[in-house]
Design a protein around this motif. Structure first.
Motif, PDB file in Angstrom:
ATOM      1  N   ASP A 108     167.016  28.413  44.192  1.00  0.00           N
ATOM      2  CA  ASP A 108     168.092  28.069  43.250  1.00  0.00           C
ATOM      3  C   ASP A 108     168.760  26.733  43.602  1.00  0.00           C
ATOM      4  OD1 ASP A 108     167.528  30.502  42.182  1.00  0.00           O
ATOM      5  OD2 ASP A 108     169.382  31.492  42.813  1.00  0.00           O
ATOM      6  N   GLY A 109     168.325  26.102  44.686  1.00  0.00           N
ATOM      7  CA  GLY A 109     168.908  24.803  45.054  1.00  0.00           C
ATOM      8  C   GLY A 109     170.283  24.921  45.681  1.00  0.00           C
ATOM      9  N   ILE A 110     170.679  26.143  46.049  1.00  0.00           N
ATOM     10  CA  ILE A 110     172.006  26.311  46.675  1.00  0.00           C
ATOM     11  C   ILE A 110     171.912  25.960  48.157  1.00  0.00           C
ATOM     12  CG2 ILE A 110     173.803  27.996  47.246  1.00  0.00           C
ATOM     13  CD1 ILE A 110     173.226  29.312  44.529  1.00  0.00           C
ATOM     14  N   ILE A 111     170.919  26.532  48.837  1.00  0.00           N
ATOM     15  CA  ILE A 111     170.651  26.080  50.211  1.00  0.00           C
ATOM     16  C   ILE A 111     169.693  24.905  50.098  1.00  0.00           C
ATOM     17  CG2 ILE A 111     169.711  26.641  52.470  1.00  0.00           C
ATOM     18  CD1 ILE A 111     170.385  29.541  52.029  1.00  0.00           C
ATOM     19  N   GLN A 112     170.138  23.736  50.549  1.00  0.00           N
ATOM     20  CA  GLN A 112     169.289  22.552  50.416  1.00  0.00           C
ATOM     21  C   GLN A 112     168.406  22.336  51.637  1.00  0.00           C
ATOM     22  OE1 GLN A 112     171.804  19.290  49.028  1.00  0.00           O
ATOM     23  NE2 GLN A 112     171.287  20.071  46.999  1.00  0.00           N
ATOM     24  N   ASP A 113     168.955  22.591  52.807  1.00  0.00           N
ATOM     25  CA  ASP A 113     168.168  22.460  54.027  1.00  0.00           C
ATOM     26  C   ASP A 113     168.913  23.233  55.096  1.00  0.00           C
ATOM     27  OD1 ASP A 113     165.991  21.686  55.482  1.00  0.00           O
ATOM     28  OD2 ASP A 113     166.380  19.535  55.326  1.00  0.00           O
ATOM     29  N   PHE A 114     168.174  23.771  56.069  1.00  0.00           N
ATOM     30  CA  PHE A 114     168.884  24.401  57.173  1.00  0.00           C
ATOM     31  C   PHE A 114     168.007  24.462  58.416  1.00  0.00           C
ATOM     32  CE2 PHE A 114     167.774  29.093  57.114  1.00  0.00           C
ATOM     33  CZ  PHE A 114     166.822  29.014  56.117  1.00  0.00           C
ATOM     34  N   TRP A 115     168.676  24.650  59.568  1.00  0.00           N
ATOM     35  CA  TRP A 115     168.035  24.565  60.877  1.00  0.00           C
ATOM     36  C   TRP A 115     168.588  25.662  61.780  1.00  0.00           C
ATOM     37  CZ3 TRP A 115     170.278  20.680  58.103  1.00  0.00           C
ATOM     38  CH2 TRP A 115     169.451  19.660  57.653  1.00  0.00           C
ATOM     39  N   ARG A 116     167.880  25.888  62.891  1.00  0.00           N
ATOM     40  CA  ARG A 116     168.393  26.776  63.935  1.00  0.00           C
ATOM     41  C   ARG A 116     169.080  25.939  65.009  1.00  0.00           C
ATOM     42  NH1 ARG A 116     165.795  31.892  63.968  1.00  0.00           N
ATOM     43  NH2 ARG A 116     167.030  32.404  65.795  1.00  0.00           N
ATOM     44  N   ILE A 117     170.194  26.454  65.541  1.00  0.00           N
ATOM     45  CA  ILE A 117     170.780  25.854  66.741  1.00  0.00           C
ATOM     46  C   ILE A 117     169.965  26.384  67.917  1.00  0.00           C
ATOM     47  CG2 ILE A 117     172.863  25.674  68.164  1.00  0.00           C
ATOM     48  CD1 ILE A 117     173.127  24.324  65.437  1.00  0.00           C
ATOM     49  N   PRO A 118     169.323  25.524  68.718  1.00  0.00           N
ATOM     50  CA  PRO A 118     168.426  26.059  69.746  1.00  0.00           C
ATOM     51  C   PRO A 118     169.140  26.992  70.717  1.00  0.00           C
ATOM     52  CG  PRO A 118     168.796  23.695  70.081  1.00  0.00           C
ATOM     53  CD  PRO A 118     169.376  24.052  68.743  1.00  0.00           C
ATOM     54  N   GLY A 119     168.508  28.152  70.972  1.00  0.00           N
ATOM     55  CA  GLY A 119     169.038  29.120  71.925  1.00  0.00           C
ATOM     56  C   GLY A 119     170.008  30.120  71.329  1.00  0.00           C
ATOM     57  N   LYS A 120     170.353  29.973  70.067  1.00  0.00           N
ATOM     58  CA  LYS A 120     171.382  30.827  69.467  1.00  0.00           C
ATOM     59  C   LYS A 120     170.881  31.455  68.158  1.00  0.00           C
ATOM     60  CE  LYS A 120     175.405  28.311  71.147  1.00  0.00           C
ATOM     61  NZ  LYS A 120     175.821  29.350  72.117  1.00  0.00           N
ATOM     62  N   PRO A 121     171.355  32.664  67.838  1.00  0.00           N
ATOM     63  CA  PRO A 121     171.043  33.273  66.540  1.00  0.00           C
ATOM     64  C   PRO A 121     171.963  32.697  65.463  1.00  0.00           C
ATOM     65  CG  PRO A 121     172.360  34.783  67.835  1.00  0.00           C
ATOM     66  CD  PRO A 121     172.145  33.554  68.684  1.00  0.00           C
ATOM     67  N   VAL A 122     171.908  31.385  65.345  1.00  0.00           N
ATOM     68  CA  VAL A 122     172.835  30.654  64.485  1.00  0.00           C
ATOM     69  C   VAL A 122     172.014  29.679  63.642  1.00  0.00           C
ATOM     70  CG1 VAL A 122     174.640  28.882  64.479  1.00  0.00           C
ATOM     71  CG2 VAL A 122     174.764  30.772  66.120  1.00  0.00           C
ATOM     72  N   ASN A 123     172.311  29.616  62.349  1.00  0.00           N
ATOM     73  CA  ASN A 123     171.725  28.526  61.581  1.00  0.00           C
ATOM     74  C   ASN A 123     172.828  27.669  60.986  1.00  0.00           C
ATOM     75  OD1 ASN A 123     172.225  29.251  58.695  1.00  0.00           O
ATOM     76  ND2 ASN A 123     170.996  31.041  59.250  1.00  0.00           N
ATOM     77  N   ILE A 124     172.453  26.443  60.724  1.00  0.00           N
ATOM     78  CA  ILE A 124     173.402  25.484  60.173  1.00  0.00           C
ATOM     79  C   ILE A 124     172.681  24.787  59.024  1.00  0.00           C
ATOM     80  CG2 ILE A 124     172.831  23.529  61.704  1.00  0.00           C
ATOM     81  CD1 ILE A 124     175.956  23.309  62.101  1.00  0.00           C
ATOM     82  N   GLY A 125     173.375  24.663  57.879  1.00  0.00           N
ATOM     83  CA  GLY A 125     172.663  24.118  56.726  1.00  0.00           C
ATOM     84  C   GLY A 125     173.553  23.328  55.793  1.00  0.00           C
TER      85      GLY A 125
END
Lengths: 91, 91, 91, 91, 91, 91, 91, 91, 91, 91
Positions: free
Chosen positions: E37-54
């Motif tokens: 749907d184009g809402i999430i444009q790009d995202f990544w993992r923070i290395p070592g953590k169960p965290v994503n940032i986008g």
């Protein structure tokens, strides 16, 4: 070599009462041994908190680590170590 | 005994340009001596920051303090020291 | 490429004793493999804490992430990664 | 390899007005070059702050550090770098 | 309008293994829809953590909030949203 | 779209008295215009601090950024923006 | 009554060199008096920092405050006081 | 209505000595008036710091703000206000 | 008198699903009453978080405390209150 | 000697309802005794929080510690103590 060591034992009080009591008893026994061995030189309570702060002495960081991991509360405690350098005025 | 040492030199850049340049030159000279003496074992830059982080070796905290206060940037730097204990797996 | 990696394993000690022991045993086995592969270059204990801090080497961040998620304690650990740039003086 | 880079330029505004204006002009020129080179992929302003946040791409941390220290504002800026690993879902 | 969105899913790993696995599977399905749907444009993992940032895109904050509360992990996740303004240089 | 905006003007008081007075006068003039335009909807002082906190309305983040950078104190102020989503109960 | 007192003298180094030197000389003189009076019982340097940490003894908080405000660096220093209670094990 | 008010006057000591002395004299004069008016009910020094903490009484927040901005040190001080509710046990 | 009130209800989601649902239903009912009484003047969701932030009005702090403790989620919520003074420009 | 004491009782509300009620009842009884003994001089609720803040009086830190550890909520509470020095203006 001296270190300022802060031991926060708050998590001990999440244990069932009898386990907490037994653990504190063992902790005090081990504490007495470390005082007799000259490793713990002096320590105090932070008022209002299950926290003590003390001056520890050890030949190096590995010896300090050995003493800290010998504490029965080790896996429940949050421990902070600050290395201390001699002050020019106290030499 | 090893220590993780973080040296933040941001305040050096508040000096006039020529003083900053001269100070950084002296700092590098002293750094090379500390590397030759085996006190600084390895060090890196934190990307984007005037900060280095390194593994230092000294016989005790007083010897480390002597090395740190010998740095020309000492009075401009914000230095954090973390003592390191040997890990059971690396012995 | 090198990274400073801090692994805080405090939550492992919230597991039942036998699960914690088994997990730590698996962790050490995996740690030895990562050392043999040259991914973990050196590491130490923070005195008083169930925390280790080390210098890791990987071809890029994805390779580092693959190594970190291969740690048996991964889902229990709090891991912080600091990328390291070469310092002009060590090249 | 991609990095999230936050550049806080607040200290630029402590310079005399004409120096600040000249520095920002040089910064934008260098920024345009880094965008043309594909190093800065995209970036935004944090509303209300003299701060930008962007996605940077570089072959490794040293190449990123080279790009960051080439910024005319480098010695005035407070820069934070977060390394980014690929997410399994975007591969 | 674009937003920097950080999703910390650490609490998902406090669930029993099969519940965590099922939840992550649902989360990825919903994530794929938001990407289509184009809402999430790009995202990544923070290395070592169960965290994503986008980088997320939405017509306004209410549309973003609707997308975020549609995430199956919503009630387990710690989510931080930073609104992004266009940078004069990218227009 | 509404935003909670906190403007900390403490640095204005580091200016010489007459510059500070003139700047505050200009700031209030601009503030009155933003209130008349319906961009600042309401605002208050944090007691004891040269800080105001308000509810701002703008069509999107870029319009908000344009309003914030139009403030005469912009380069002296520390501004924090929190985007606000409608609450289900107020719709 | 004992107190843990941390004195951060970093701001002293913002003075011109000769003023800083004169101030430190006066500070050491006053420090020696406080040691002779048994008010400062022991103190150390935090390695890498212009900070000392010590155990001070005073009949009450007002007597401690009187000793602290008698320090020549008082208006340049950042001082933190932690009151210490006797530990049941050291009585 | 009562408030806990903390006034940190450290920045006053960045003024030239005679300006600081004159300002502190004016501050004490105003303080005495506020005590006579029953606005400042009691206050203390934080040991080691140019900080006072007190219990203030005012009919509402605007009356408190009027009292605080009447302090001669207002533009140099960092003031924190905590509103206090009656405790069920003290009514 | 107005207050900025932030209510973080994250802990509600640690309850079993049906208890959480029932509690949220009761909370909304009480919220509607507080809105009708003019105590809650306006409020919003922080995007991505089970947190609301609002402008509350009460005759004094005790009346505010009475309203806050009447919230069904009170014992599960983390609530922060900031007192607001009138701004000279809005009078 | 007076102390500012902050008692955060949030963890009491993690107990089963009847245990929490019984504990709070005991706490209030002990509180009334400490007020009658002149140890607790005055105290208030922080609006919105299960936290009280008060002025306590004790002959020294050990007497304060004895009073604090006599609180039935002691092992559930997070207590912070700030020692207070007399202010020159209130003597």
């Amino acid at each position: 070599m001296e270190f300022l060591v802060r031991v926060d034992g708050a998590d001990v009080y999440d244990l069932p009462d009898d386990e907490a009591t037994a653990l504190i008893e063992k902790e005090r026994e081990r504490g007495r041994e470390l005082m007799e061995d000259g490793i713990i030189q002096d320590f105090w309570r932070i008022p209002g908190k299950p926290v003590n702060i003390g001056i520890w002495s050890a030949s190096d960081v590995d010896a300090l680590e050995e003493a800290l991991t010998s504490l029965p509360v080790w896996s429940y405690a949050d421990i902070d170590v600050t290395p201390l350098a001699s002050h020019p005025m106290t030499e």
